[in-house]
Design an enzyme around this catalytic site. Structure first.
Site, PDB file in Angstrom:
ATOM      1  N   HIS A 174     -10.161   1.156  -0.246  1.00 38.15           N
ATOM      2  CA  HIS A 174      -8.827   1.129  -0.110  1.00 38.15           C
ATOM      3  C   HIS A 174      -8.177   0.735  -1.473  1.00 38.15           C
ATOM      4  O   HIS A 174      -8.659  -0.340  -2.198  1.00 38.15           O
ATOM      5  CB  HIS A 174      -8.284  -0.066   0.907  1.00 38.15           C
ATOM      6  CG  HIS A 174      -6.845   0.272   1.342  1.00 38.15           C
ATOM      7  ND1 HIS A 174      -5.853   0.714   0.455  1.00 38.15           N
ATOM      8  CD2 HIS A 174      -6.098  -0.273   2.429  1.00 38.15           C
ATOM      9  CE1 HIS A 174      -4.633   0.522   1.124  1.00 38.15           C
ATOM     10  NE2 HIS A 174      -4.761  -0.202   2.286  1.00 38.15           N
ATOM     11  N   HIS A 217      -3.796   7.847   6.051  1.00 33.91           N
ATOM     12  CA  HIS A 217      -3.945   6.683   5.454  1.00 33.91           C
ATOM     13  C   HIS A 217      -5.342   5.927   5.843  1.00 33.91           C
ATOM     14  O   HIS A 217      -6.064   5.559   5.136  1.00 33.91           O
ATOM     15  CB  HIS A 217      -2.672   5.728   5.940  1.00 33.91           C
ATOM     16  CG  HIS A 217      -2.848   4.376   5.138  1.00 33.91           C
ATOM     17  ND1 HIS A 217      -2.590   4.232   4.056  1.00 33.91           N
ATOM     18  CD2 HIS A 217      -2.827   3.146   5.774  1.00 33.91           C
ATOM     19  CE1 HIS A 217      -2.609   2.957   3.532  1.00 33.91           C
ATOM     20  NE2 HIS A 217      -2.629   2.128   4.612  1.00 33.91           N
ATOM     21  N   CYS A 273       0.835  -1.353   0.001  1.00 33.93           N
ATOM     22  CA  CYS A 273      -0.020  -0.090  -0.034  1.00 33.93           C
ATOM     23  C   CYS A 273       0.744   1.244   0.144  1.00 33.93           C
ATOM     24  O   CYS A 273       0.334   2.355   0.094  1.00 33.93           O
ATOM     25  CB  CYS A 273      -1.022  -0.100   1.137  1.00 33.93           C
ATOM     26  SG  CYS A 273      -1.928  -1.542   1.403  1.00 33.93           S
TER      27      CYS A 273
END
Length: 384
Positions: A313, A276, A141
């Site tokens: 996400h 995040h 990520c």
């Protein structure tokens, strides 16, 4: 050398569709792109929701990355050439791999070579005509954020004049199954970053590309920079294979590096943070603690939002897409809200811009990302 690094073009795609206007309507409107998945059968899984664009199949990651890269280069007005590098954050195209497992779904013309991560950088470079170095980053990520950081380093030190940085992920069955089996998904199909009652993340389609140039060369050719990247940092806390350090030491370290590079170690000139914010039980309190370490007594005054409640996400694409969203906040003077927020959590006691966009004069903005294994990144932008 310490040359200025500027952004001269960008393009973005999310579950809301292609382009900046789709992102403004969805992400900055506090909407959610999460909906029932139709591109594969979710009956074997606990979850059935993702932020896809509604197409029956994910399409080609190659096409998504190449389209964004081509649009970004066109927006920059800077034809890619001999000295233009291409740096891509990606895990490769899983749809091609799974096609070999299920031969009935295997499409002719798909090759194993075109599905691997490194090949994505080649394909993007070939599409835009870039003949400089080509690199692919696969560290989950933070992958596309690391691509941007590495390009900034190369430009700042005089080893490159320009680079196309991109990141992409399209929701597919392989990763969906992995996150589902790990019980990482939200139990009720809603992503609630920093909110009481949050129960996990959900995936989303995402791709973005950014053209970075040395400030002097961009201005010499008459380009108008959109923003400058004035700080960056990377750090690993190595606390756990999946869980973040409870105090987000790695994230705080990465952000501290970015701020020190910009000559603002206390973050007093930062007007916004794109977090995040995965909406998991462990990430959001840890990230809150890390940002409090970074900003100290100013932490309550700095707006912090997560856009994953809107986009889902985006895995390897998260860094690049959220970089673009952060830059758009600066250009438009609007903070993207934390969509899906329902109630305060005392362990996430920041100004999280809940559900509604907010007008703001954003001069400097920080975007942070984290990944499995304790990898963390931070990028600090300044409006131009």
């Amino acid at each position: 050398m310490n040359r200025e690094v500027v952004v001269t073009g960008f393009a973005v795609r999310t579950g809301f569709g292609e382009g900046a206007e789709a992102t403004r309507h969805g992400v900055f409107g506090g909407r959610s792109a999460l909906a029932p998945v139709t591109r594969f059968d979710t009956a074997p899984f606990r979850a059935s929701v993702a932020a896809t664009d509604g197409t029956p199949g994910p399409g080609s990651l190659r096409d998504a990355l190449s389209k964004c890269a081509g649009d970004a280069v066109a927006a920059a007005g800077h034809p890619a050439g001999e000295d233009t590098a291409v740096l891509v954050g990606t895990a490769g195209d899983f749809t091609g791999v799974t096609g070999f497992w299920r031969r009935a779904e295997h499409t002719s013309g798909s090759t194993a070579g075109d599905t691997v991560a490194a090949r994505q950088a080649d394909l993007v470079a070939e599409h835009v005509g870039a003949r400089g170095p080509r690199l692919a980053f696969t560290n989950a990520c933070v992958a596309s954020a690391v691509a941007i950081i590495h390009a900034c380093r190369l430009i700042a030190t005089g080893r490159l004049d320009s680079a196309v940085c991109a990141g992409g992920y399209l929701v597919e069955e392989e990763n969906f199954a992995k996150f589902d089996s790990g019980m990482a998904f939200s139990r009720d199909g809603v992503v609630r970053p920093f909110s009481a009652g949050r129960s996990g993340l959900l995936l989303g389609d995402g791709a973005a590309a950014i053209v970075l140039e040395a400030g002097d060369t961009a201005r010499r050719r008459g380009a108008r920079p959109l923003a400058a990247v004035i700080g960056w940092g990377m750090a690993a806390d190595a606390h756990h294979v999946a869980r973040p350090h409870p105090q987000a030491r790695g994230l705080a370290s990465a952000a501290g590096q970015a701020l020190r590079r910009a000559g603002d170690p206390d973050g007093r000139w930062v007007d916004y943070v794109n977090a995040h914010g995965t909406a998991t039980k462990t990430n959001d309190p840890a990230e809150t603690a890390g940002l409090r370490t970074v900003f100290g007594s100013r932490a309550d005054a700095v707006p912090v939002s997560s856009t994953k409640g809107a986009t889902g996400h985006l895995l390897e694409a998260a860094g690049a897409v959220e970089f673009v969203i952060t830059m758009m906040a600066m250009l438009d003077g609007v903070l993207p809200p934390t969509a899906g927020y329902t109630a305060p959590d005392p362990d996430c006691d920041l100004d999280v811009v809940p559900n509604q966009p907010r007008r703001a004069d954003v001069w400097r903005a920080l975007t942070v990302n984290a990944a499995f294994g304790g990898a963390n990144t931070a990028l600090l932008l300044e409006r131009r």
